[in-house]
Design an enzyme around this catalytic site. Structure first.
Site, short mmCIF file in Angstrom:
data_model
loop_
_atom_site.label_atom_id
_atom_site.label_comp_id
_atom_site.label_asym_id
_atom_site.label_seq_id
_atom_site.Cartn_x
_atom_site.Cartn_y
_atom_site.Cartn_z
N GLU A 77 77.19 54.26 -34.58
CA GLU A 77 76.25 53.13 -34.54
C GLU A 77 75.01 53.35 -35.41
O GLU A 77 74.49 52.39 -35.99
CB GLU A 77 75.81 52.86 -33.09
CG GLU A 77 76.85 52.13 -32.25
CD GLU A 77 77.83 53.08 -31.55
OE1 GLU A 77 77.92 54.26 -31.97
OE2 GLU A 77 78.50 52.63 -30.62
N GLU A 128 83.08 54.60 -26.46
CA GLU A 128 82.49 54.33 -25.14
C GLU A 128 83.55 53.90 -24.12
O GLU A 128 83.45 54.22 -22.94
CB GLU A 128 81.38 53.27 -25.27
CG GLU A 128 80.17 53.82 -26.02
CD GLU A 128 79.13 52.77 -26.33
OE1 GLU A 128 79.49 51.78 -27.02
OE2 GLU A 128 77.99 52.90 -25.88
N1 3HC Z 1 83.89 44.81 -36.31
C1 3HC Z 1 84.33 43.82 -37.11
N2 3HC Z 1 85.09 44.02 -38.20
C2 3HC Z 1 85.40 45.29 -38.50
C3 3HC Z 1 84.96 46.38 -37.73
C4 3HC Z 1 84.17 46.10 -36.59
N3 3HC Z 1 83.72 47.08 -35.79
N4 3HC Z 1 85.43 47.52 -38.28
C5 3HC Z 1 86.13 47.17 -39.35
N5 3HC Z 1 86.13 45.81 -39.49
C6 3HC Z 1 86.82 45.03 -40.53
C7 3HC Z 1 86.29 45.33 -41.91
O1 3HC Z 1 85.19 44.52 -42.23
C8 3HC Z 1 87.49 45.02 -42.77
O2 3HC Z 1 87.54 43.63 -42.92
P1 3HC Z 1 88.12 43.00 -44.30
O3 3HC Z 1 89.53 43.49 -44.41
O4 3HC Z 1 87.99 41.54 -44.07
O5 3HC Z 1 87.24 43.52 -45.38
C9 3HC Z 1 88.68 45.43 -41.89
O6 3HC Z 1 88.16 45.47 -40.55
C10 3HC Z 1 89.25 46.78 -42.22
O7 3HC Z 1 88.19 47.73 -42.26
P2 3HC Z 1 88.11 48.86 -43.39
O8 3HC Z 1 88.36 48.27 -44.72
O9 3HC Z 1 86.82 49.57 -43.15
O10 3HC Z 1 89.36 49.76 -42.97
P3 3HC Z 1 89.53 51.33 -43.04
O11 3HC Z 1 90.89 51.60 -42.57
O12 3HC Z 1 89.07 51.84 -44.36
O13 3HC Z 1 88.50 51.92 -41.95
C11 3HC Z 1 87.42 52.09 -39.82
C12 3HC Z 1 88.68 51.67 -40.62
C13 3HC Z 1 87.21 53.60 -39.94
C14 3HC Z 1 87.59 51.68 -38.41
C15 3HC Z 1 86.18 51.40 -40.46
O14 3HC Z 1 86.46 50.02 -40.54
C16 3HC Z 1 84.90 51.53 -39.68
O15 3HC Z 1 84.24 52.54 -39.79
N6 3HC Z 1 84.53 50.49 -38.90
C17 3HC Z 1 83.27 50.41 -38.22
C18 3HC Z 1 83.19 51.32 -37.05
C19 3HC Z 1 81.88 51.16 -36.36
O16 3HC Z 1 80.83 51.20 -36.96
N7 3HC Z 1 81.92 51.00 -35.04
C20 3HC Z 1 80.74 50.85 -34.26
C21 3HC Z 1 80.43 49.40 -34.13
S1 3HC Z 1 78.91 49.14 -33.28
C22 3HC Z 1 79.30 49.34 -31.64
O17 3HC Z 1 80.40 49.68 -31.32
C23 3HC Z 1 78.19 49.06 -30.66
C24 3HC Z 1 78.58 49.52 -29.30
O18 3HC Z 1 77.94 50.73 -29.03
C25 3HC Z 1 78.16 48.52 -28.26
#
Ligand code: 3HC
Ligand code: NAI
Length: 678
Positions: free
Chosen positions: A125, A105
């Site tokens: 999401e 976004e």
């Molecule tokens: N918020 C908080 N913590 C997060 C996070 C997030 N969005 N994304 C990842 N983390 C944390 C994980 O919990 C993890 O913490 P830990 O080491 O303490 O366990 C650390 O970051 C590393 O994450 P991964 O182990 O998943 O690392 P990878 O390299 O395997 O993957 C990634 C990276 C592809 C970015 C994956 O973390 C991911 O898919 N994250 C979530 C993405 C997501 O869902 N984003 C949408 C959020 S909702 C949103 O944005 C609403 C908006 O529309 C207003």
């Protein structure tokens, strides 16, 4: 506290840089820093254009999920992004890694987007039970059209930079190692031009011209979306983007977003997000434990499981030597693997070259000596302790010291298997699920003597082959099958007491499972393990086999199947069950779907509680990860333990007592104290 956002002025281009490890989540400090930086840029005459990029492994990976459910702290993301888009000075997103959710976004609110070829961009999401909440559902369709936006918003899989460019989401691909310099040059080339704003785009009119688009999408994706609230809200929001002015569309998005955010599905799916990551952590094995190198893997047994397990490693580029007892079994096993790969290629998910590459890494053999230099050997022979011990003794003699010896056993005692070797520290269970090349779950079974580095290596390796790993202690059936047996016990008992078997299946289907136990039996084949004597009938399954009702493959099992494999309950089977129950003296009564549900699911929760109490699972959320990935427990309920927390542990205890079923002390104590598992 220093801000995670810093700026660097490169002549007339201001580069705004986020440094918020590990994934540049858009927490409060990041939002504040971004807003301040944009306001600064707008008020500074030296600045003619802005580039936004991130340090570390990725562009913003989304909102900070840990902030969800807490009181909001301004500035919020939508207002930060509106300020950015309103700028007359061009703002360019420079993307590497994954621009996800709120990160996507941010990019959409920028006037231009450039990305390195390896970048991915998406709105995941829905996987958290949400929809985008910072105008993603409104800007994206206006920029790329409703048709291209729908799968991104409603299914949530990120797309590669090249694909993003082809739909107009990315303006230019730039050098993998020269992102910043290329983005600055791109921004400079736009100075003085009118800026394009996604919120003013008109591509969304495709959905107005062809409103069937939305229903067609729903029909096509129906199976994936079944039971989930968020995908439907996502479709509604994208549709609104075509039907409403931008400001109203944003309001609609907000309403839908807030409703989902306060619902149980999103809470459950956010629980799962963190649960999957927590499962990777082993309480008494430090994260920096040195990993053993795994360059070559041996597999014993090229049957159903051995072949599938081998494919995981081949697909990840790891050489595999597979051993069988006889040449024909070996040939059969390897040809099944090849056929599986070729089918994947036919569906366009692999190239012919990749098939050959994978198969080229495979060495079939009948000789144990060929396994001598393997770093890991996984045994997948018949489920028989004596056979397994014999295999492990042989492996211990032939495979180099320091190599890991693993068993894929479903139920047998890993500690007993380890006694067949002189290296119990290197013995571990790697319990794959069928089909092993597809199912995500891997139970990593920790024996009493399994070393920490062996365990850490297994966890790391599982990630490399795309599995979700959960550590289990040694107990019959480990975490998953141990709980499954409790459900199966009740399913069998229920039909003996008069419940319709199709009601039993339907209850689980309605709960969100992909199928129930009797459908599953038909699919797998009712005759698995049958003694083949039609005169010897001691179970309902044997009674069905006796009349040739072997399951789907025979066109009839518990159900009758038509050519399209649609199931219909069978009067013959109902009668067989009634006769069998009469023979066993089992009294018949009407059983409600409510009772069926409680008797199938509550005993699983009780068994989960015992597993926790015995330390067989490290944490309740690990059990949720097992059931969601290995057995189709619906993700939107968060898994059995989270679901039990949601309905209340005292409800579970009361239900178990009502039906005269076991209540463990652990569960009862927790319920009495008003505690939850998670
Ligand atoms: N918020 C908080 N913590 C997060 C996070 C997030 N969005 N994304 C990842 N983390 C944390 C994980 O919990 C993890 O913490 P830990 O080491 O303490 O366990 C650390 O970051 C590393 O994450 P991964 O182990 O998943 O690392 P990878 O390299 O395997 O993957 C990634 C990276 C592809 C970015 C994956 O973390 C991911 O898919 N994250 C979530 C993405 C997501 O869902 N984003 C949408 C959020 S909702 C949103 O944005 C609403 C908006 O529309 C207003
Ligand atoms: P399978 O019968 O399909 O394959 C076993 C293979 O091992 C056969 O090809 C056989 O020839 C070979 N074999 C037997 N003894 C051998 C020996 N001494 N040396 C070399 N090869 C030998 O069985 P399947 O289903 O693959 O099961 C294997 C193991 O995986 C069992 O322990 C089972 O419990 C476990 N498992 C099975 C699952 C399933 O759904 N089928 C799921 C998870 C685990």
């Amino acid at each position: 506290m220093t801000s995670p956002i810093r700026t660097e002025l490169h002549d007339d281009v201001l580069v705004v840089i986020s440094d918020n490890p590990p994934v540049n989540a858009l927490g409060q400090a990041v939002r504040q820093g971004l807003k301040d930086a944009i306001e600064g840029a707008l008020g500074d005459d030296r600045v003619k254009a802005v580039v936004i990029r991130c340090d570390g492994r990725t562009f913003f990976a989304g909102a900070d999920i840990t902030e969800f459910g807490k009181p909001p702290q301004g500035p919020n993301l939508p207002e930060t992004l509106d300020a950015m888009e309103a700028s007359d000075k061009p703002v360019v997103a420079a993307i590497h890694g994954t621009a996800l959710g709120g990160g996507c976004e941010v990019a959409l609110a920028c006037h231009y987007r450039v990305a390195v070829p390896s970048a991915k961009i998406g709105l995941p999401e829905v996987k958290l039970g949400l929809i985008p909440g910072a105008a993603g559902t409104q800007r994206l369709p206006r920029l790329v059209g409703a048709e291209a936006a729908l799968p991104m918003v409603a299914i949530g899989n990120p797309i590669a930079a090249k694909k993003a460019q082809s739909i107009g989401l990315i303006d230019a691909l730039v050098g993998e190692d020269s992102l910043e310099a290329d983005a600055i040059a791109f921004a400079r080339s736009k100075i003085g031009q009118d800026v394009p704003r996604s919120s003013e785009g008109t591509a969304n009119q495709d959905g107005v011209k062809n409103p069937d688009l939305f229903d067609e999408f729903r029909t096509r994706q129906g199976r994936k979306m079944r039971g989930f609230d968020a995908p439907n809200a996502a479709i509604e929001a994208v549709k609104a983007a075509g039907e409403m002015p931008y400001a109203e569309g944003v309001k609609k998005e907000r309403e839908l977003f807030m409703k989902l955010m306060s619902g149980t599905q999103s809470a459950a799916m956010r629980h799962y997000f963190f649960a999957e990551r927590a499962a990777n952590k082993i309480d008494d094995v430090p994260a920096d434990t040195e990993i053993l190198p795994i360059k070559k893997v041996g597999i014993i047994g090229a049957g159903t499981m051995g072949g599938g397990i081998a494919m995981n490693f081949l697909s990840a580029g790891i050489a595999v030597t597979i051993l069988e007892m006889k040449q024909d079994a070996l040939d059969r096993g390897t040809s099944v693997m090849r056929k599986n790969y070729e089918n994947t290629a036919k569906r366009g998910r692999m190239t012919g070259e990749q098939v050959e590459q994978a198969m080229g890494l495979l060495t079939p053999t009948l000789e144990y000596d060929d396994l001598a230099d393997c770093d890991l050997v996984i045994e997948a022979v018949f489920e028989n302790m004596d056979v397994k011990k014999e295999v492990f003794a042989k492996l211990d003699e032939t495979v180099k010291q320091g190599a890991i010896l693993a068993s894929n056993t479903s139920y047998l005692d890993i500690d007993e298997i380890a006694t067949a070797t002189k290296r119990p520290g290197y013995v571990i269970g790697l319990h794959f699920f069928s089909p092993a090349n597809i199912m995500k779950l891997l139970e990593v079974v920790r024996g009493a003597k399994t070393r920490g580095d062996v365990l850490a290596t297994a966890m790391k390796l599982s990630k490399k082959i795309g599995k979700v790993a959960v550590v289990s202690g040694v107990c019959p059936g480990f975490i998953g099958n141990r709980m499954l047996s409790k459900r199966q016990e009740q399913a069998n008992q229920l039909i003996m007491e008069g419940a319709n078997y199709w009601d039993v299946d339907d209850v689980l289907l309605e709960f969100g499972f992909p199928m129930g136990p009797f459908q599953m039996g038909d699919l797998a084949g009712i005759d698995i393990g049958w003694h083949r004597d039609p005169t010897k009938v001691t179970t309902i399954r044997e009674a069905l086999c006796a009349v040739g009702r072997f399951g789907q493959k025979a066109g009839k099992g518990f159900y009758d199947y038509d050519e399209a494999r649609q199931r219909t309950p069978s009067d013959e089977v109902k009668q067989i069950i009634a006769d069998f129950a009469a023979r066993e003296g089992s009294e018949q009564r009407d059983i409600s779907k409510g009772e069926i549900k409680e008797r199938l699911l509550y005993p699983m929760v009780n068994e989960g509680a015992k597993i926790l109490d015995e330390g067989m699972a490290q944490r309740a959320s690990d059990i949720d990860v097992v059931w969601i990935n290995g057995y189709g427990w619906p993700l939107f309920t968060g898994g059995p333990m989270f679901w039990a927390d949601t309905i209340g542990l005292s409800t579970v205890v009361e239900g178990l007592e009502k039906h005269g079923l076991e209540v463990s002390d652990y569960l009862r104590n927790k319920a009495e104290k008003g505690e939850t598992f998670n």
